[in-house]
Design a protein around this motif. Structure first.
Motif, mmCIF file in Angstrom:
data_model
loop_
_atom_site.group_PDB
_atom_site.id
_atom_site.type_symbol
_atom_site.label_atom_id
_atom_site.label_comp_id
_atom_site.label_asym_id
_atom_site.label_seq_id
_atom_site.Cartn_x
_atom_site.Cartn_y
_atom_site.Cartn_z
ATOM 1 N N MET A 1 -13.058 10.134 -0.677
ATOM 2 C CA MET A 1 -12.127 10.644 0.293
ATOM 3 C C MET A 1 -11.211 9.496 0.688
ATOM 4 S SD MET A 1 -13.433 13.525 0.195
ATOM 5 C CE MET A 1 -14.986 14.125 -0.363
ATOM 6 N N LEU A 2 -9.917 9.741 0.612
ATOM 7 C CA LEU A 2 -8.941 8.699 0.888
ATOM 8 C C LEU A 2 -7.958 9.225 1.919
ATOM 9 C CD1 LEU A 2 -7.243 6.369 -1.574
ATOM 10 C CD2 LEU A 2 -5.783 7.788 -0.160
ATOM 11 N N GLY A 3 -7.670 8.398 2.923
ATOM 12 C CA GLY A 3 -6.725 8.821 3.948
ATOM 13 C C GLY A 3 -5.990 7.656 4.576
ATOM 14 N N ASP A 4 -4.737 7.865 4.857
ATOM 15 C CA ASP A 4 -3.867 6.901 5.527
ATOM 16 C C ASP A 4 -3.969 5.491 4.963
ATOM 17 O OD1 ASP A 4 -1.932 5.997 7.307
ATOM 18 O OD2 ASP A 4 -3.380 5.591 8.888
ATOM 19 N N PRO A 5 -3.679 5.334 3.665
ATOM 20 C CA PRO A 5 -3.669 3.975 3.121
ATOM 21 C C PRO A 5 -2.600 3.140 3.825
ATOM 22 C CG PRO A 5 -3.271 5.607 1.401
ATOM 23 C CD PRO A 5 -3.266 6.325 2.700
ATOM 24 N N ARG A 6 -2.839 1.866 3.934
ATOM 25 C CA ARG A 6 -1.811 0.974 4.475
ATOM 26 C C ARG A 6 -0.801 0.729 3.361
ATOM 27 N NH1 ARG A 6 -4.080 -3.816 7.434
ATOM 28 N NH2 ARG A 6 -4.381 -2.194 8.991
ATOM 29 N N ALA A 7 0.237 1.578 3.339
ATOM 30 C CA ALA A 7 1.224 1.536 2.253
ATOM 31 C C ALA A 7 1.934 0.188 2.207
ATOM 32 C CB ALA A 7 2.240 2.661 2.425
ATOM 33 N N ASP A 8 2.202 -0.251 1.000
ATOM 34 C CA ASP A 8 2.883 -1.523 0.765
ATOM 35 C C ASP A 8 4.321 -1.426 1.259
ATOM 36 O OD1 ASP A 8 4.043 -3.847 -0.212
ATOM 37 O OD2 ASP A 8 3.086 -3.697 -2.176
ATOM 38 N N GLU A 9 4.645 -2.167 2.292
ATOM 39 C CA GLU A 9 5.975 -2.149 2.904
ATOM 40 C C GLU A 9 7.055 -2.612 1.930
ATOM 41 O OE1 GLU A 9 8.978 -1.582 5.667
ATOM 42 O OE2 GLU A 9 6.898 -0.912 5.828
ATOM 43 N N LYS A 10 6.714 -3.495 1.013
ATOM 44 C CA LYS A 10 7.708 -3.961 0.042
ATOM 45 C C LYS A 10 8.002 -2.897 -1.014
ATOM 46 C CE LYS A 10 6.878 -8.808 0.757
ATOM 47 N NZ LYS A 10 6.485 -10.088 0.219
ATOM 48 N N LEU A 11 6.991 -2.126 -1.381
ATOM 49 C CA LEU A 11 7.154 -1.082 -2.380
ATOM 50 C C LEU A 11 7.722 0.195 -1.766
ATOM 51 C CD1 LEU A 11 6.707 -0.430 -5.370
ATOM 52 C CD2 LEU A 11 4.367 0.237 -4.797
ATOM 53 N N PHE A 12 7.292 0.508 -0.545
ATOM 54 C CA PHE A 12 7.716 1.724 0.157
ATOM 55 C C PHE A 12 8.202 1.367 1.569
ATOM 56 C CE2 PHE A 12 4.204 3.149 -2.687
ATOM 57 C CZ PHE A 12 4.970 3.914 -3.554
ATOM 58 N N PRO A 13 9.375 0.746 1.684
ATOM 59 C CA PRO A 13 9.853 0.340 3.011
ATOM 60 C C PRO A 13 10.059 1.536 3.934
ATOM 61 C CG PRO A 13 11.558 0.000 1.346
ATOM 62 C CD PRO A 13 10.317 0.427 0.626
ATOM 63 N N GLY A 14 9.609 1.381 5.176
ATOM 64 C CA GLY A 14 9.817 2.407 6.189
ATOM 65 C C GLY A 14 8.882 3.593 6.125
ATOM 66 N N LEU A 15 7.912 3.576 5.253
ATOM 67 C CA LEU A 15 6.972 4.693 5.143
ATOM 68 C C LEU A 15 6.019 4.662 6.334
ATOM 69 C CD1 LEU A 15 6.669 6.911 3.008
ATOM 70 C CD2 LEU A 15 4.891 5.542 1.954
ATOM 71 N N ALA A 16 5.974 5.746 7.060
ATOM 72 C CA ALA A 16 5.169 5.813 8.286
ATOM 73 C C ALA A 16 3.674 5.870 7.979
ATOM 74 C CB ALA A 16 5.566 7.047 9.090
ATOM 75 N N THR A 17 2.875 5.393 8.926
ATOM 76 C CA THR A 17 1.429 5.534 8.797
ATOM 77 C C THR A 17 1.055 6.986 9.060
ATOM 78 O OG1 THR A 17 1.047 5.006 11.111
ATOM 79 C CG2 THR A 17 0.984 3.158 9.553
ATOM 80 N N LEU A 18 -0.147 7.350 8.667
ATOM 81 C CA LEU A 18 -0.626 8.723 8.812
ATOM 82 C C LEU A 18 -1.983 8.719 9.524
ATOM 83 C CD1 LEU A 18 0.145 9.822 5.144
ATOM 84 C CD2 LEU A 18 1.453 10.436 7.186
ATOM 85 N N PRO A 19 -2.006 8.392 10.825
ATOM 86 C CA PRO A 19 -3.298 8.311 11.515
ATOM 87 C C PRO A 19 -4.091 9.613 11.466
ATOM 88 C CG PRO A 19 -1.465 8.118 13.064
ATOM 89 C CD PRO A 19 -0.881 8.115 11.684
ATOM 90 N N GLY A 20 -3.442 10.752 11.462
ATOM 91 C CA GLY A 20 -4.149 12.025 11.340
ATOM 92 C C GLY A 20 -4.819 12.158 9.987
ATOM 93 N N ALA A 21 -4.256 11.520 8.967
ATOM 94 C CA ALA A 21 -4.830 11.577 7.628
ATOM 95 C C ALA A 21 -6.124 10.771 7.549
ATOM 96 C CB ALA A 21 -3.824 11.078 6.598
ATOM 97 N N ALA A 22 -6.200 9.673 8.271
ATOM 98 C CA ALA A 22 -7.436 8.892 8.297
ATOM 99 C C ALA A 22 -8.549 9.722 8.937
ATOM 100 C CB ALA A 22 -7.238 7.584 9.054
ATOM 101 N N ASP A 23 -8.228 10.391 10.039
ATOM 102 C CA ASP A 23 -9.209 11.258 10.703
ATOM 103 C C ASP A 23 -9.606 12.402 9.780
ATOM 104 O OD1 ASP A 23 -10.766 12.138 13.015
ATOM 105 O OD2 ASP A 23 -9.304 13.777 13.130
ATOM 106 N N GLU A 24 -8.635 12.979 9.092
ATOM 107 C CA GLU A 24 -8.913 14.063 8.138
ATOM 108 C C GLU A 24 -9.891 13.595 7.062
ATOM 109 O OE1 GLU A 24 -6.400 16.287 4.615
ATOM 110 O OE2 GLU A 24 -5.339 15.771 6.456
#
Length: 121
Positions: free
Chosen positions: A1-24
């Motif tokens: 089960m994978l949720g709310d990865p800490r997306a690479d800011e250099k690869l995906f600038p401005g991509l928001a975190t997904l705290p609800g996805a971590a809980d999911e």
């Protein structure tokens, strides 16, 4: 089960975190005693690839980035091993070639995706 990865800011600038996805992901993992939970910086491409095919149910709560011009470049945003090293994405063409002998079901829980996220300027 994978949720709310800490997306690479250099690869995906401005991509928001997904705290609800971590809980999911935590809630879904609780339903399957033998599951592996990956969130935040632990939700790397390497960890996901190593786990795929070894679990009957795979649940991914992350950003799905759609490249309409070249669908094989569509990607799941994941945590990088080292920020900016290029390991923070798993591309559609990589997934399509994977053997998943122990996996029955894969759930992708994401928003509609972002069109052309990796398009050159």
């Amino acid at each position: 089960m994978l949720g709310d990865p800490r997306a690479d800011e250099k690869l995906f600038p401005g991509l928001a975190t997904l705290p609800g996805a971590a809980d999911e992901a935590r809630r879904v993992a609780a339903l399957y005693p033998e599951s592996l939970l990956m969130t935040g910086e632990r939700a790397t491409r390497e960890a996901l690839v190593n786990a795929l095919g070894h679990h009957p149910i795979v649940h991914l709560a992350t950003h799905a980035l759609v490249d309409e011009a070249t669908p094989s470049r569509s990607a799941l945003a994941l945590a990088a091993r080292v920020p900016g090293d290029g390991t923070g994405a798993l591309f559609a063409d990589e997934i399509s070639g994977m053997a998943l002998p122990g996996t029955r079901t894969v759930v992708l829980a994401s928003c509609g995706g972002t069109a052309d996220p990796l398009a050159a300027p």
